[in-house]
Design a protein around this motif. Structure first.
Motif, PDB file in Angstrom:
ATOM      1  N   ASP A   8      11.891   4.792 -41.817  1.00  0.00           N
ATOM      2  CA  ASP A   8      12.443   4.648 -40.463  1.00  0.00           C
ATOM      3  C   ASP A   8      11.581   5.367 -39.430  1.00  0.00           C
ATOM      4  N   PHE A  51      18.426  10.315 -36.277  1.00  0.00           N
ATOM      5  CA  PHE A  51      18.625   9.712 -37.598  1.00  0.00           C
ATOM      6  C   PHE A  51      19.291  10.722 -38.526  1.00  0.00           C
ATOM      7  N   PHE A  54      23.102  11.194 -37.381  1.00  0.00           N
ATOM      8  CA  PHE A  54      23.956  10.061 -37.734  1.00  0.00           C
ATOM      9  C   PHE A  54      23.819   9.648 -39.204  1.00  0.00           C
ATOM     10  N   SER A  56      21.690   7.758 -40.648  1.00  0.00           N
ATOM     11  CA  SER A  56      21.528   6.300 -40.708  1.00  0.00           C
ATOM     12  C   SER A  56      20.725   5.861 -41.925  1.00  0.00           C
ATOM     13  N   TYR A  57      20.134   6.789 -42.614  1.00  0.00           N
ATOM     14  CA  TYR A  57      19.304   6.513 -43.783  1.00  0.00           C
ATOM     15  C   TYR A  57      20.073   6.709 -45.094  1.00  0.00           C
ATOM     16  N   THR A  64      24.355  -2.452 -47.747  1.00  0.00           N
ATOM     17  CA  THR A  64      24.469  -2.193 -46.319  1.00  0.00           C
ATOM     18  C   THR A  64      25.727  -2.850 -45.760  1.00  0.00           C
ATOM     19  N   ASP A  68      27.030   1.055 -41.726  1.00  0.00           N
ATOM     20  CA  ASP A  68      25.635   1.492 -41.763  1.00  0.00           C
ATOM     21  C   ASP A  68      24.858   0.968 -40.558  1.00  0.00           C
ATOM     22  N   LYS A  71      25.879   2.984 -37.487  1.00  0.00           N
ATOM     23  CA  LYS A  71      25.218   4.297 -37.480  1.00  0.00           C
ATOM     24  C   LYS A  71      23.792   4.166 -36.959  1.00  0.00           C
ATOM     25  N   LEU A  72      23.103   3.143 -37.441  1.00  0.00           N
ATOM     26  CA  LEU A  72      21.732   2.900 -37.007  1.00  0.00           C
ATOM     27  C   LEU A  72      21.683   2.560 -35.524  1.00  0.00           C
ATOM     28  N   ALA A  75      22.285   5.707 -33.506  1.00  0.00           N
ATOM     29  CA  ALA A  75      21.113   6.593 -33.548  1.00  0.00           C
ATOM     30  C   ALA A  75      20.001   6.087 -32.634  1.00  0.00           C
ATOM     31  N   THR A 114      14.987  -1.169 -32.804  1.00  0.00           N
ATOM     32  CA  THR A 114      16.332  -1.589 -33.198  1.00  0.00           C
ATOM     33  C   THR A 114      16.269  -2.897 -33.977  1.00  0.00           C
ATOM     34  N   ARG A 121      16.825  -3.861 -42.972  1.00  0.00           N
ATOM     35  CA  ARG A 121      18.003  -3.638 -43.815  1.00  0.00           C
ATOM     36  C   ARG A 121      18.647  -4.954 -44.257  1.00  0.00           C
TER      37      ARG A 121
END
Length: 189
Positions: A8, A51, A54, A56-57, A64, A68, A71-72, A75, A114, A121
């Motif tokens: 990321d 990241f 949150f 996000s990873y 996914t 998820d 969250k991404l 972030a 984004t 993902r």
């Protein structure tokens, strides 16, 4: 998890360079400036921090979920907002060139990162699903009930690649559901 975190952040770095190239009409001379390198580093630090906040990873890529993705999205959006506000405040109070990022670069970068992270993902999840359905001969099953419980059972069946079952449809008594699809799976009488 840390591999995904590294991927990321590498994507943040690459997308910032691409955003600069787009903004400055692919003039490579821009990157000879130490200012661009510092601004890229600042962008990566902000995104990396959010990241972490949150997490996000932290999700398993092949599983996914919308949570998820949210969250991404949170972030990346808060990173964008942080960089945007930091740049505006720095312009107002003349804090220094390093913190004054071009607003167009920040915006282009936000859109690129984004889309790239979402696409990454979704592609990984789709690849795992294709592999699990392609190589294993599965017994087709029908789920009784197309409500929340039925959808939960479907999710449980589809998430376990080793169970040997494939959901062929739902059976339900509600006439309003006949002929409709739930996540691409038909509902029967």
């Amino acid at each position: 998890r840390w591999k995904l975190y590294t991927i990321d952040n590498t994507a943040v770095f690459i997308c910032f360079i691409i955003a600069c190239l787009i903004r400055y009409k692919f003039e490579v001379e821009v990157f000879h400036s130490p200012l661009t390198i510092y601004q890229t580093g600042l962008s990566v630090m902000v995104y990396a921090s959010l990241f972490l906040i949150f997490q996000s990873y932290s999700g398993v890529l092949r599983h996914t979920t919308i949570i998820d993705i949210m969250k991404l999205f949170m972030a990346t959006s808060l990173s964008y907002l942080t960089l945007f506000l930091l740049s505006i405040v720095s312009r107002r109070f003349n804090h220094g060139e390093i913190i004054i990022l071009p607003l167009s670069v920040i915006t282009i970068h936000y859109v690129l990162i984004t889309v790239m992270l979402f696409f990454f993902r979704i592609c990984i999840k789709a690849s795992f699903q294709m592999i699990s359905f392609t190589y294993v001969k599965k017994k087709k099953v029908l789920i009784l009930g197309a409500g929340e419980m039925g959808v939960s059972v479907k999710r449980a069946i589809l998430s376990d690649r080793t169970n040997g079952y494939q959901v062929a449809g739902f059976i339900d008594e509600q006439k309003k559901l006949y002929g409709k699809n739930i996540n691409g799976i038909p509902v029967y009488h």
